[in-house]
Design a protein around this motif. Structure first.
Motif, PDB file in Angstrom:
ATOM      1  N   PRO A 699      60.475  71.841  48.488  1.00 34.30           N
ATOM      2  CA  PRO A 699      60.074  72.796  49.518  1.00 34.30           C
ATOM      3  C   PRO A 699      60.250  71.728  50.853  1.00 34.30           C
ATOM      4  O   PRO A 699      60.150  72.047  51.479  1.00 34.30           O
ATOM      5  CB  PRO A 699      57.961  73.234  49.707  1.00 34.30           C
ATOM      6  N   ASP A 700      60.314  70.198  50.397  1.00 33.22           N
ATOM      7  CA  ASP A 700      60.602  69.036  51.220  1.00 33.22           C
ATOM      8  C   ASP A 700      62.312  69.300  51.438  1.00 33.22           C
ATOM      9  O   ASP A 700      62.859  68.158  52.508  1.00 33.22           O
ATOM     10  CB  ASP A 700      60.381  68.129  50.638  1.00 33.22           C
ATOM     11  N   LEU A 701      63.240  70.269  51.052  1.00 34.15           N
ATOM     12  CA  LEU A 701      64.715  69.859  51.723  1.00 34.15           C
ATOM     13  C   LEU A 701      64.896  71.012  51.638  1.00 34.15           C
ATOM     14  O   LEU A 701      64.279  72.202  51.613  1.00 34.15           O
ATOM     15  CB  LEU A 701      65.092  69.590  49.808  1.00 34.15           C
ATOM     16  N   THR A 702      66.226  71.008  52.433  1.00 30.34           N
ATOM     17  CA  THR A 702      66.856  72.213  52.615  1.00 30.34           C
ATOM     18  C   THR A 702      68.435  72.303  52.034  1.00 30.34           C
ATOM     19  O   THR A 702      69.009  71.515  52.185  1.00 30.34           O
ATOM     20  CB  THR A 702      66.670  72.264  54.450  1.00 30.34           C
ATOM     21  N   GLY A 703      68.814  73.393  52.918  1.00 28.38           N
ATOM     22  CA  GLY A 703      70.251  73.591  52.452  1.00 28.38           C
ATOM     23  C   GLY A 703      71.449  72.545  53.162  1.00 28.38           C
ATOM     24  O   GLY A 703      70.397  72.033  54.275  1.00 28.38           O
ATOM     25  N   LEU A 704      72.626  72.990  52.516  1.00 30.92           N
ATOM     26  CA  LEU A 704      74.052  71.955  53.593  1.00 30.92           C
ATOM     27  C   LEU A 704      74.123  72.512  54.884  1.00 30.92           C
ATOM     28  O   LEU A 704      74.730  71.840  55.935  1.00 30.92           O
ATOM     29  CB  LEU A 704      74.984  72.504  52.624  1.00 30.92           C
ATOM     30  N   GLY A 705      73.858  74.099  54.864  1.00 29.62           N
ATOM     31  CA  GLY A 705      73.791  74.554  56.573  1.00 29.62           C
ATOM     32  C   GLY A 705      74.672  75.510  56.528  1.00 29.62           C
ATOM     33  O   GLY A 705      76.413  74.972  55.595  1.00 29.62           O
ATOM     34  N   ASP A 706      74.953  76.503  58.205  1.00 36.42           N
ATOM     35  CA  ASP A 706      75.803  77.005  57.845  1.00 36.42           C
ATOM     36  C   ASP A 706      76.018  77.985  56.692  1.00 36.42           C
ATOM     37  O   ASP A 706      77.343  78.459  56.517  1.00 36.42           O
ATOM     38  CB  ASP A 706      77.514  76.244  57.813  1.00 36.42           C
ATOM     39  N   GLY A 707      75.125  78.626  56.584  1.00 37.15           N
ATOM     40  CA  GLY A 707      75.158  79.753  55.098  1.00 37.15           C
ATOM     41  C   GLY A 707      75.831  79.185  53.824  1.00 37.15           C
ATOM     42  O   GLY A 707      75.890  80.311  53.128  1.00 37.15           O
ATOM     43  N   ALA A 708      75.924  78.215  53.491  1.00 33.00           N
ATOM     44  CA  ALA A 708      76.585  77.605  52.158  1.00 33.00           C
ATOM     45  C   ALA A 708      75.735  76.904  51.542  1.00 33.00           C
ATOM     46  O   ALA A 708      74.556  76.238  51.732  1.00 33.00           O
ATOM     47  CB  ALA A 708      77.317  75.846  52.858  1.00 33.00           C
ATOM     48  N   PRO A 709      75.908  77.792  50.594  1.00 31.67           N
ATOM     49  CA  PRO A 709      74.540  77.496  49.009  1.00 31.67           C
ATOM     50  C   PRO A 709      74.898  76.081  48.627  1.00 31.67           C
ATOM     51  O   PRO A 709      75.404  74.874  48.948  1.00 31.67           O
ATOM     52  CB  PRO A 709      75.794  78.220  48.131  1.00 31.67           C
ATOM     53  N   PRO A 710      73.204  75.754  48.029  1.00 28.56           N
ATOM     54  CA  PRO A 710      73.509  74.281  47.081  1.00 28.56           C
ATOM     55  C   PRO A 710      74.990  73.638  46.515  1.00 28.56           C
ATOM     56  O   PRO A 710      75.839  74.774  46.166  1.00 28.56           O
ATOM     57  CB  PRO A 710      72.321  73.758  46.631  1.00 28.56           C
TER      58      PRO A 710
END
Length: 805
Positions: A699-710
């Motif tokens: 929960p301390d991390l987030t995705g790359l952004g712009d709807g892109a998966p890891p």
């Protein structure tokens, strides 16, 4: 060159459960297929005895559509079997390239294979492994191959040679009586396999679905075959329904099948017509090249005397489809073979026919079948059980990433292939050295670039929509020069000759476009946005349109005009192009939407005709009859696993975070190490690929952004996160940089800071280098030690196209 009993082994064609298949030459120069038995099987006296009996029987098989057994030595140190060789594609490869057969082609295939099976049965054998990969297409017709697991129909002495409960065959083609043990392998079992093969050839779908073996076997026993989409209507459905009857006695015999199918075959054999005959010619050329490459090197040429006019010819190596190759200055030159050294296609055919494929078989399937009979597992996520796993405890022990180089790229997209990195700018395409960042070439595209897709030895650049610019330019990845150009879409003769142009659209294409590429066909789909009421008003009835081009030279092949709708995605596989027409917001899913407004149109790649319409199917553009395997989707706050060809959802579960329009969950489309990786408002999670259960969460991390998966590369999962060990509150999780997590445990392995990472990061990896772009700056990092074994380039969305800025 290795020799075996007088045969010179030229090349390995394949390997299966029984042994290895070699392309070989006899002492007279004839090309043959030699199958050698695996050593562990050769060491078993029972296997040798069975192999000896079946070899004797197989040599009696003689028919117009069977590859004859020429020679064998079941008693040698390495038991082997030699058959005729056919230089042609397998039926599997042909269907993948061209799509399913029309009714007359299906009739011709059925009649030919029924004749082949009749020849097998006359020799006292049952084939037991009839499937598309064991059928080779030649100019003489479809050839039935691989009698390596054939069994004597009488079964004399078989009880002592076959273990109790052993099932031999391929899932989806094994007759029900063999699965239950209620019957012995006999001619009706081959008839059942023929029915399954014809259903697959006519629809492109396995009649009992795909996926885990035990599921296929369970459906074979308990479900009716899926014969949807067969050509010829109800007549073919009824006929194949009888051929696939559960009871062996209810199936027609082979003479009846020959008569029924023969009456429905075309006047000219379908394998002699284009495009099938073209595939056969291509395979013949490939075999000719293979034989030439394996030929012994010629004797050294005499050194020309001073003043001689003799010159040495050279030929440049062609890069593979997955590696554009080095820069022109580094191109390797090899001596060119003389014309006499290369076998012609005609000589190749005179050498013989019959490709012996290394077909797989299913042993021990009863155990899997028993498991399938148990109560089906509920794959829907149990939230209470998932919470027991708890989040991964963050760790500060990690490798610190140090950039190899950085470069200002503005808003350019990233495209990786092999050792090359491509920058897709608004008006140019550039190739960089992935490790050094140096520019190899820049190809200007004055009309602009909206997309770039890796093709077979070319990069396909899509120019923006509009009357004066829309089209495709193919760029040679070695030189950066344009190889060919389609010209304007409006100038396509296929478009001009079409009679379906809608008057309300005034013949105008939409300004948006998507490209789907295969080895043979490019499909460019133009459309106008329809996701909002205002967009629909501006579009004024503009329809989506699909243009088919030859991928090798850009020649126009076909044109199709669709409906008044936007397009959410385009996918090409198995001889089909799937166009996801939609009037909704891209990437979202409204369960209340009319399925007719979210239709997936499945076109034949060879001619653009609509094969099937799937209402509500635009949510999963890759799920259509031409696809194989499984894919994972995230939309509408839900994650699901979908078997692509049958469009079957194996499980679905709610994402952990609340889904919003600007922060929808993103999941890796394919599994790595048995897991898929989800980014949502609750952080990063690893989900079990088979069940959907949570393996670990961060929960301390987030995705790359712009709807892109890891991004997953070399055993690590790349996401955004804070500085390791930092306790600063109020900072966005992804504001510091990128973390590389162990894919199996979620533990931190690697981390690197990036300026403005909170605005989103685009990431690609391959050939030992990780590239991260944030706010117009591209940084290259050596892949961490644990991830340096990655071979194939990877992108955050799992697709080989430019990352949108």
């Amino acid at each position: 060159m290795e020799q075996l009993a007088g045969y010179r082994l030229v090349a390995v064609l394949g390997e299966g459960g029984m042994g290895r298949v070699h392309l070989a030459r006899s002492a007279s120069g004839r090309l043959v297929a030699v199958k050698t038995v695996h050593e562990h099987l050769a060491a078993e006296p029972e296997f040798r005895e069975r192999f000896r009996r079946e070899t004797v029987a197989a040599r009696k098989v003689a028919g117009p559509f069977t590859a004859a057994v020429l020679d064998a030595d079941p008693d040698g140190r390495r038991p082997w079997l030699a058959t005729e060789f056919c230089a042609g594609p397998t039926l599997t490869a042909a269907l993948a390239a061209l799509g399913p057969l029309e009714a007359d082609g299906l009739g011709g295939l059925g009649a030919a294979l029924a004749e082949a099976l009749a020849a097998v049965h006359r020799a006292g054998l049952v084939h037991r492994d009839l499937k598309p990969s064991n059928v080779v297409l030649t100019h003489e017709g479809p050839m039935l191959i691989d009698f390596g697991i054939a069994k004597t129909a009488t079964g004399t002495g078989e009880e002592s040679l076959t273990g109790s409960g052993e099932i031999i065959g391929s899932p989806g083609f094994i007759a029900p009586e063999l699965l239950t043990g209620a019957g012995e392998p006999g001619p009706p079992a081959d008839v059942f396999a023929l029915g399954a093969l014809l259903a697959y050839a006519g629809t492109g779908l396995a009649p009992y679905g795909t996926g885990a073996v035990h599921r296929i076997l369970y459906r074979t026993l308990h479900d009716s075959p899926d014969l949807t989409g067969l050509p010829g209507g109800a007549a073919w459905r009824d006929f194949l329904g009888r051929v696939l009857s559960q009871a062996p006695g209810d199936r027609p015999d082979l003479p009846a099948i020959v008569a029924w199918c023969g009456a429905r075959s075309g006047a000219e054999p379908w394998w002699e017509r284009e495009p099938v005959s073209g595939l056969i010619r291509r395979r013949e050329d490939e075999i000719a090249e293979l034989v030439t490459a394996a030929a012994p090197p010629p004797a050294p040429a005499p050194v020309p005397s001073p003043g001689s006019t003799a010159a040495s010819a050279t030929v440049a190596l062609r890069p593979s489809a997955t590696d554009p190759g080095p820069s022109p200055a580094a191109t390797t030159a090899l001596p060119a073979p003389s014309r006499s050294a290369r076998p012609s296609r005609r000589r190749l055919l005179l050498w013989g026919s019959g490709l012996l494929a290394a077909g797989g078989s299913t042993a021990g399937a009863l155990a899997a079948l028993a498991a399938a009979r148990d109560k089906a597992r509920d794959n829907t996520r149990d939230a209470a059980q998932d919470k027991k796993k708890g989040p991964v405890t963050p760790s500060t022990a990690h490798q610190r990433g140090t950039a190899l180089w950085t470069k200002d790229i503005g808003g350019a997209g990233l495209l990786r292939q092999g050792d090359a990195l491509y920058l897709v700018a608004t008006a140019s395409l550039s190739r960089l050295n992935a490790r050094t960042g140096s520019t190899g070439w820049t190809c200007p595209v004055p009309d602009g670039v909206t997309d770039a897709v890796v093709g077979d030895g070319l990069i396909h650049v899509v120019r923006p929509g509009g009357l004066l610019t829309a089209g495709i330019t193919a760029v040679d990845p070695r030189t950066g020069h344009a190889a060919w150009d389609t010209g304007l879409l409006t100038a396509s003769p296929r478009r001009r000759s079409a009679t379906a142009l809608s008057p309300d659209g005034a013949g105008v294409d939409g300004t948006s476009s998507l490209l789907a590429a295969s080895r043979d066909v490019l499909c460019l789909v133009t459309f106008a946005p329809y996701e909002t009421a205002w967009a629909r008003r501006v579009a004024k009835g503009v329809r989506w349109r699909a243009y088919g081009y030859d991928a090798r030279d850009g020649a126009p092949l076909w044109f199709h005009e669709g409906t008044e709708a936007g397009v959410a995605g385009v996918h090409q596989a198995g001889g089909r192009v799937a166009v996801a027409a939609s009037t909704g917001t891209p990437g979202s899913y409204d369960p209340k939407a009319d399925p007719a407004t979210e239709t997936l149109y499945v076109l034949r790649a060879r001619d653009g005709t609509v094969e099937r319409e799937i209402p509500g199917g635009s949510r999963h553009p890759e799920a259509h009859p031409g696809s194989t395997g499984v894919r994972y989707y995230a939309s509408g706050g839900e994650v699901s696993r979908v078997e692509l060809a049958p469009r079957r959802t194996d499980w679905h579960r709610a994402a952990d975070g609340e889904s919003e329009l600007d922060d929808t969950p993103a999941v890796t489309p394919t599994a790595t190490a048995g897991a898929v990786y989800l980014a949502d408002q609750a952080g990063i999670s690893a989900l079990d690929a088979e069940t959907g259960g949570t393996r670990w969460s961060r929960p301390d991390l987030t995705g790359l952004g712009d709807g892109a998966p890891p991004l997953v590369a070399g055993g690590l999962v790349y996401v955004r996160g804070p500085e390791p060990g930092s306790r600063t509150s109020g900072t966005a999780p992804g504001a510091w940089g990128v973390h590389g997590l162990d894919a199996a445990t979620g533990a931190l392995v690697w981390a690197a800071p990036l300026d403005d990472a909170d605005r989103g990061v685009r990431a690609v990896a391959g050939a030992g280098v990780l590239h991260l772009a944030a706010n117009g700056t591209l940084s290259a990092f050596p892949l961490p030690e644990a991830a340096a074994t990655t071979e194939a380039p990877a992108t955050a969305d799992g697709d080989a196209r430019a990352e949108a800025s």
